[in-house]
Motif scaffolding. Sequence first.
Motif, PDB file in Angstrom:
ATOM      1  N   LYS A   1       0.829  -1.222   0.000  1.00 49.28           N
ATOM      2  CA  LYS A   1       0.000   0.000   0.000  1.00 49.28           C
ATOM      3  C   LYS A   1       0.860   1.267   0.000  1.00 49.28           C
ATOM      4  O   LYS A   1       1.864   1.347   0.696  1.00 49.28           O
ATOM      5  CB  LYS A   1      -0.958  -0.008   1.190  1.00 49.28           C
TER       6      LYS A   1
ATOM      7  N   ASN B   1       0.614   5.790  -0.217  1.00 50.42           N
ATOM      8  CA  ASN B   1      -0.259   6.959  -0.106  1.00 50.42           C
ATOM      9  C   ASN B   1      -0.708   7.360  -1.506  1.00 50.42           C
ATOM     10  O   ASN B   1       0.027   7.174  -2.484  1.00 50.42           O
ATOM     11  CB  ASN B   1       0.486   8.139   0.541  1.00 50.42           C
ATOM     12  N   TRP B   2      -1.902   7.941  -1.590  1.00 43.36           N
ATOM     13  CA  TRP B   2      -2.471   8.318  -2.880  1.00 43.36           C
ATOM     14  C   TRP B   2      -1.563   9.296  -3.639  1.00 43.36           C
ATOM     15  O   TRP B   2      -1.456   9.258  -4.856  1.00 43.36           O
ATOM     16  CB  TRP B   2      -3.858   8.921  -2.658  1.00 43.36           C
ATOM     17  N   GLU B   3      -0.871  10.151  -2.899  1.00 40.56           N
ATOM     18  CA  GLU B   3      -0.018  11.179  -3.514  1.00 40.56           C
ATOM     19  C   GLU B   3       1.298  10.600  -4.023  1.00 40.56           C
ATOM     20  O   GLU B   3       2.000  11.229  -4.802  1.00 40.56           O
ATOM     21  CB  GLU B   3       0.301  12.303  -2.508  1.00 40.56           C
TER      22      GLU B   3
ATOM     23  N   PRO C   1       2.473   5.348  -8.259  1.00 40.23           N
ATOM     24  CA  PRO C   1       1.589   4.170  -8.215  1.00 40.23           C
ATOM     25  C   PRO C   1       2.264   2.975  -7.532  1.00 40.23           C
ATOM     26  O   PRO C   1       3.496   2.826  -7.610  1.00 40.23           O
ATOM     27  CB  PRO C   1       1.323   3.874  -9.695  1.00 40.23           C
TER      28      PRO C   1
ATOM     29  N   ILE D   1     -12.034   4.106  -7.844  1.00 40.37           N
ATOM     30  CA  ILE D   1     -10.977   5.129  -7.805  1.00 40.37           C
ATOM     31  C   ILE D   1     -11.455   6.338  -7.006  1.00 40.37           C
ATOM     32  O   ILE D   1     -10.726   6.892  -6.182  1.00 40.37           O
ATOM     33  CB  ILE D   1     -10.577   5.569  -9.244  1.00 40.37           C
TER      34      ILE D   1
ATOM     35  N   LYS E   1     -11.251   5.336  -3.504  1.00 40.66           N
ATOM     36  CA  LYS E   1      -9.968   4.702  -3.148  1.00 40.66           C
ATOM     37  C   LYS E   1     -10.145   3.333  -2.498  1.00 40.66           C
ATOM     38  O   LYS E   1      -9.504   3.013  -1.492  1.00 40.66           O
ATOM     39  CB  LYS E   1      -9.135   5.632  -2.246  1.00 40.66           C
TER      40      LYS E   1
ATOM     41  N   PHE F   1      -7.821  -0.049  -5.759  1.00 39.49           N
ATOM     42  CA  PHE F   1      -7.162   1.234  -5.458  1.00 39.49           C
ATOM     43  C   PHE F   1      -6.991   1.446  -3.955  1.00 39.49           C
ATOM     44  O   PHE F   1      -6.618   2.521  -3.518  1.00 39.49           O
ATOM     45  CB  PHE F   1      -7.944   2.370  -6.138  1.00 39.49           C
TER      46      PHE F   1
ATOM     47  N   GLY G   1      -3.399   2.234  -3.485  1.00 41.56           N
ATOM     48  CA  GLY G   1      -2.897   3.492  -4.037  1.00 41.56           C
ATOM     49  C   GLY G   1      -3.398   3.638  -5.467  1.00 41.56           C
ATOM     50  O   GLY G   1      -4.403   3.051  -5.841  1.00 41.56           O
ATOM     51  N   ARG G   2      -2.651   4.397  -6.263  1.00 46.21           N
ATOM     52  CA  ARG G   2      -3.099   4.704  -7.639  1.00 46.21           C
ATOM     53  C   ARG G   2      -2.707   3.566  -8.605  1.00 46.21           C
ATOM     54  O   ARG G   2      -1.905   3.720  -9.517  1.00 46.21           O
ATOM     55  CB  ARG G   2      -2.530   6.052  -8.085  1.00 46.21           C
TER      56      ARG G   2
ATOM     57  N   CYS H   1      -8.741   9.845 -14.323  1.00 47.10           N
ATOM     58  CA  CYS H   1      -7.514   9.161 -14.764  1.00 47.10           C
ATOM     59  C   CYS H   1      -6.836   9.866 -15.926  1.00 47.10           C
ATOM     60  O   CYS H   1      -7.486  10.582 -16.695  1.00 47.10           O
ATOM     61  CB  CYS H   1      -7.852   7.753 -15.291  1.00 47.10           C
TER      62      CYS H   1
ATOM     63  N   ILE I   1      -3.813  12.044  -9.063  1.00 45.81           N
ATOM     64  CA  ILE I   1      -3.708  12.364  -7.633  1.00 45.81           C
ATOM     65  C   ILE I   1      -4.928  13.192  -7.227  1.00 45.81           C
ATOM     66  O   ILE I   1      -5.580  12.931  -6.216  1.00 45.81           O
ATOM     67  CB  ILE I   1      -2.399  13.133  -7.335  1.00 45.81           C
TER      68      ILE I   1
END
Length: 343
Positions: free
Chosen positions: A126, A128-130, A133, A158, A161, A165, A168-169, A204, A234
């Motif tokens: 896993k 962080n989203w920021e 990927p 998405i 999340k 997802f 993450g991305r 996306c 992001i």
Amino acid sequence: MAASGKLSTFRLPPLPTIREIIKLFRLQAMKQLSQNFLLDSRLTDKIVRKAGNLTNTYVYEVGPGPGGITRSLLNANIAELLVVEKDTRFIPGLQMLSDAAPGKLRVVHGDVLTFKLEKAFPESLKRNWEDDPPKVHVIGNLPFSVSTPLIVKWLENISVKDGPFAYGRTQMTLTFQKEVAERLVATTGSKQRSRLSIMAQYLCNVKHLFTIPGQAFVPKPEVDVGVVHFTPLIQPRIEQPFKLVEKVVQNVFQFRRKYCHRGLAMLFPEAQRLESTGRLLQLADVDPTLRPTQLSLLHFKSLCDIYRRMCDEDPQLFAYNFREELKQGKRKNQEKEDERYGL
């Protein structure tokens, strides 16, 4: 789990070809399930190559069928491959691949529309989203009948999340009918611009990687096939709940040949339709005589933001569905007719 130090040395041992597997297990593509097999290993290798660097990546393959892309993935230095196949006829052939790649391939008999991927791979993946990927990738040659509902489901994932997802991305590389692939990447003003263009592009970066001619598949479909790559953004280009964006976009595109005000008007009950549509367009600064295909993502962002504000002012507005109103109107007319004739 395979040790990462050994990954680069792994190659599948000699195996029957996909054509031989199809004969061996008497597999036939079922037309009613819109199944089409890709037997050319050069093309399956190309799909995997175009997906990006998959070294040490955990891959989730949907709809593996007889295992063409599966083989190309197993030769791509991945960490682990999880395949989910609904059709029991394909399980023995996939199991043969699993036996040839110990610890690399997990075969699950299940439905991609309901399978819970968020618990399938190690928590340590896993991100962080920021961040960049994660080392997780979704890939698949989907039956046409499930490709659109599945991508809409994943786009909603998405937005919140979860699903693939939760890591993450997570990037995706998927096949679609060429026409659907073109819609997914269609730009403002192009005739392929559609509901799907907006829903995919607000969440996306979408790329149409290449087209596979229909004759490469068995049986040959009526259409060519597009390979499409998705990387979640992001920051979504519209920061509103998925269902709200979907409602606005669906309404706009239901009258795709008319001016955009025609579809937007259907967001509002008849009694307030004219006034509310005018207010929405004015506050969003959108020209009512633009066609749906001419609306940019910025236009849709503005429309969704103002519609959200209007829904906050009138809590019953979001639940309004003009189709229900139509049904009720028809029912009332029928009741009046019945009364007239004493039925």
